[in-house]
Design a protein around this motif. Sequence first.
Motif, PDB file in Angstrom:
ATOM      1  N   LEU A 248       1.088  -1.164   0.023  1.00 50.67           N
ATOM      2  CA  LEU A 248       0.133  -0.132   0.227  1.00 50.67           C
ATOM      3  C   LEU A 248       0.745   1.242  -0.032  1.00 50.67           C
ATOM      4  N   ARG A 249       1.970   1.138   0.842  1.00 48.11           N
ATOM      5  CA  ARG A 249       2.958   2.487   0.569  1.00 48.11           C
ATOM      6  C   ARG A 249       3.587   2.173  -0.766  1.00 48.11           C
ATOM      7  N   GLY A 250       3.912   1.172  -1.170  1.00 50.39           N
ATOM      8  CA  GLY A 250       4.745   1.370  -2.449  1.00 50.39           C
ATOM      9  C   GLY A 250       4.008   1.953  -3.579  1.00 50.39           C
ATOM     10  N   ARG A 251       2.649   1.463  -3.570  1.00 48.67           N
ATOM     11  CA  ARG A 251       1.882   2.155  -4.843  1.00 48.67           C
ATOM     12  C   ARG A 251       1.618   3.649  -4.816  1.00 48.67           C
ATOM     13  N   MET A 252       2.106   4.310  -3.518  1.00 46.89           N
ATOM     14  CA  MET A 252       1.854   5.608  -3.450  1.00 46.89           C
ATOM     15  C   MET A 252       2.862   6.516  -4.090  1.00 46.89           C
ATOM     16  N   VAL A 253       3.989   5.777  -4.069  1.00 47.61           N
ATOM     17  CA  VAL A 253       5.456   6.550  -4.490  1.00 47.61           C
ATOM     18  C   VAL A 253       5.462   6.539  -5.988  1.00 47.61           C
ATOM     19  N   ASN A 254       5.694   7.945  -6.191  1.00 49.97           N
ATOM     20  CA  ASN A 254       5.736   8.457  -7.654  1.00 49.97           C
ATOM     21  C   ASN A 254       4.600   8.469  -8.099  1.00 49.97           C
ATOM     22  N   ARG A 255       3.263   8.400  -7.429  1.00 50.31           N
ATOM     23  CA  ARG A 255       2.095   8.697  -8.260  1.00 50.31           C
ATOM     24  C   ARG A 255       1.694   9.735  -8.300  1.00 50.31           C
ATOM     25  N   SER A 256       1.423  10.064  -9.580  1.00 51.07           N
ATOM     26  CA  SER A 256       0.885  11.531 -10.006  1.00 51.07           C
ATOM     27  C   SER A 256      -0.600  11.633 -10.572  1.00 51.07           C
ATOM     28  N   PHE A 257      -1.181  10.666 -10.230  1.00 52.77           N
ATOM     29  CA  PHE A 257      -2.781  10.593 -10.879  1.00 52.77           C
ATOM     30  C   PHE A 257      -3.496   9.992  -9.735  1.00 52.77           C
ATOM     31  N   GLY A 258      -4.977  10.154  -9.651  1.00 50.40           N
ATOM     32  CA  GLY A 258      -5.794   9.529  -8.821  1.00 50.40           C
ATOM     33  C   GLY A 258      -5.946  10.506  -7.599  1.00 50.40           C
ATOM     34  N   ASP A 259      -6.254   9.865  -6.532  1.00 52.07           N
ATOM     35  CA  ASP A 259      -6.654  10.418  -5.300  1.00 52.07           C
ATOM     36  C   ASP A 259      -5.572  11.058  -4.686  1.00 52.07           C
ATOM     37  N   PRO A 260      -5.424  12.466  -4.506  1.00 50.49           N
ATOM     38  CA  PRO A 260      -4.324  13.160  -4.018  1.00 50.49           C
ATOM     39  C   PRO A 260      -3.838  12.730  -2.689  1.00 50.49           C
ATOM     40  N   SER A 261      -4.477  12.022  -1.815  1.00 49.08           N
ATOM     41  CA  SER A 261      -4.041  11.771  -0.750  1.00 49.08           C
ATOM     42  C   SER A 261      -3.182  10.248  -0.809  1.00 49.08           C
ATOM     43  N   GLU A 262      -3.188   9.873  -2.145  1.00 46.23           N
ATOM     44  CA  GLU A 262      -2.337   8.499  -2.456  1.00 46.23           C
ATOM     45  C   GLU A 262      -1.334   8.745  -3.147  1.00 46.23           C
ATOM     46  N   GLN A 263      -1.145  10.309  -3.534  1.00 42.05           N
ATOM     47  CA  GLN A 263       0.036  10.459  -4.280  1.00 42.05           C
ATOM     48  C   GLN A 263       1.484  11.238  -3.481  1.00 42.05           C
ATOM     49  N   LEU A 264       2.297  10.495  -3.807  1.00 44.36           N
ATOM     50  CA  LEU A 264       3.524  10.834  -2.805  1.00 44.36           C
ATOM     51  C   LEU A 264       4.543  10.845  -4.138  1.00 44.36           C
ATOM     52  N   HIS A 265       4.645  12.218  -4.650  1.00 44.70           N
ATOM     53  CA  HIS A 265       5.463  12.362  -5.824  1.00 44.70           C
ATOM     54  C   HIS A 265       6.984  11.948  -5.662  1.00 44.70           C
ATOM     55  N   GLU A 266       7.473  12.524  -4.663  1.00 45.84           N
ATOM     56  CA  GLU A 266       8.887  11.953  -4.358  1.00 45.84           C
ATOM     57  C   GLU A 266       8.775  11.368  -2.894  1.00 45.84           C
ATOM     58  N   ARG A 267       9.820  10.591  -2.539  1.00 43.60           N
ATOM     59  CA  ARG A 267       9.696   9.888  -1.513  1.00 43.60           C
ATOM     60  C   ARG A 267      11.240   9.811  -0.882  1.00 43.60           C
ATOM     61  N   SER A 269      12.040   9.589   2.858  1.00 43.68           N
ATOM     62  CA  SER A 269      12.039   8.969   4.191  1.00 43.68           C
ATOM     63  C   SER A 269      10.548   8.565   4.303  1.00 43.68           C
ATOM     64  N   ALA A 270      10.391   7.868   5.601  1.00 40.41           N
ATOM     65  CA  ALA A 270       9.316   7.253   5.667  1.00 40.41           C
ATOM     66  C   ALA A 270       8.500   8.001   6.124  1.00 40.41           C
ATOM     67  N   ALA A 271       8.810   9.171   6.819  1.00 42.36           N
ATOM     68  CA  ALA A 271       7.771  10.368   7.277  1.00 42.36           C
ATOM     69  C   ALA A 271       7.235  10.892   6.202  1.00 42.36           C
ATOM     70  N   ASP A 272       7.602  10.900   4.942  1.00 44.04           N
ATOM     71  CA  ASP A 272       6.820  11.586   3.779  1.00 44.04           C
ATOM     72  C   ASP A 272       5.400  11.052   3.617  1.00 44.04           C
ATOM     73  N   PHE A 273       5.459   9.790   4.022  1.00 43.24           N
ATOM     74  CA  PHE A 273       3.883   9.380   3.678  1.00 43.24           C
ATOM     75  C   PHE A 273       2.826  10.058   4.618  1.00 43.24           C
ATOM     76  N   ASP A 274       3.249  10.386   5.692  1.00 43.01           N
ATOM     77  CA  ASP A 274       2.568  11.408   6.623  1.00 43.01           C
ATOM     78  C   ASP A 274       2.466  12.661   6.251  1.00 43.01           C
ATOM     79  N   THR A 275       3.551  13.358   5.727  1.00 41.41           N
ATOM     80  CA  THR A 275       3.389  14.908   5.385  1.00 41.41           C
ATOM     81  C   THR A 275       3.490  15.269   4.096  1.00 41.41           C
TER      82      THR A 275
END
Length: 286
Positions: A248-267, A269-275
Amino acid sequence: MSDYTPPKVWKWDAENGGKFAKTNRPIAGPTHDKDLPQGEHRWQLHSLATPNGVKVTVMFEELLEAGHDAEYDAWLIDIGKGDQFGSGFVDINPNSKIPALLDTKTGTRLFESGSILLHLATEYDAFLPQDPAMRAETLNWLFWQMGSAPYLGGGFGHFYAYAPEPMEYPINRFTMEAKRQLDVLDRQLAGREFIAGDQYTIADMAIAPWYGGVATGAVYNAAEFLQTDGYENVQRWAQQVMNRPAYLRGRMVNRSFGDPSEQLHERHSAADFDTQTQDKLAGSGN
């Protein structure tokens, strides 16, 4: 019936290629000079959360979940803007496809998702069984995915979801092959928890983003069309694998489409998923 007749010599028309006409071309090499950014970690990943990209980010998150020292920087490659043709990216992957990975410790470049998975599994002695028979079975299915997915993506997915207009023959041709491949998986998973047996391996990480995605409707929105609910073993396995916390975390990384809460353009550190997801950044005004 189409009235198209192939010419004696094919000529490239950049305006006649459908949705991806401006990002596909018949020659290799860079189109522009652009250095790649580099973070502080050993592993520098340049990718996008397509199924091929998700394989690698899931692998990194699984390694971290298992306690390995596998921190990584993940940088977004926007293939719609042609980032994959920048000189820095082409230096890592001359094929101009995501994902591409640089090992800054050794200077090793890695491209092709299967190669990256195998390299990381070997480096960390993880998710690749030591038992010779299980190891061989894992690699069988890893390379099955690498050889089969182009029919699912470039074949079925392209003509079903992306071609400029629906065309009966190619849709029928590649639908037949997509369903055959799903049946291959369904039979393999009968009586097995995971693809290669009772262990979760890089074969599962490689296959789930493509075939699990198609089966659950996450890829191409074609589950009803393909009647994927009939592949009960694939459905059970897909739900099990794709709901793992690291997946579930991996599918968010470098995601630039879909639900904004599931888009982590850059990663970084682990804290990036929260902030640093797009909904959080939008809320902060960044």
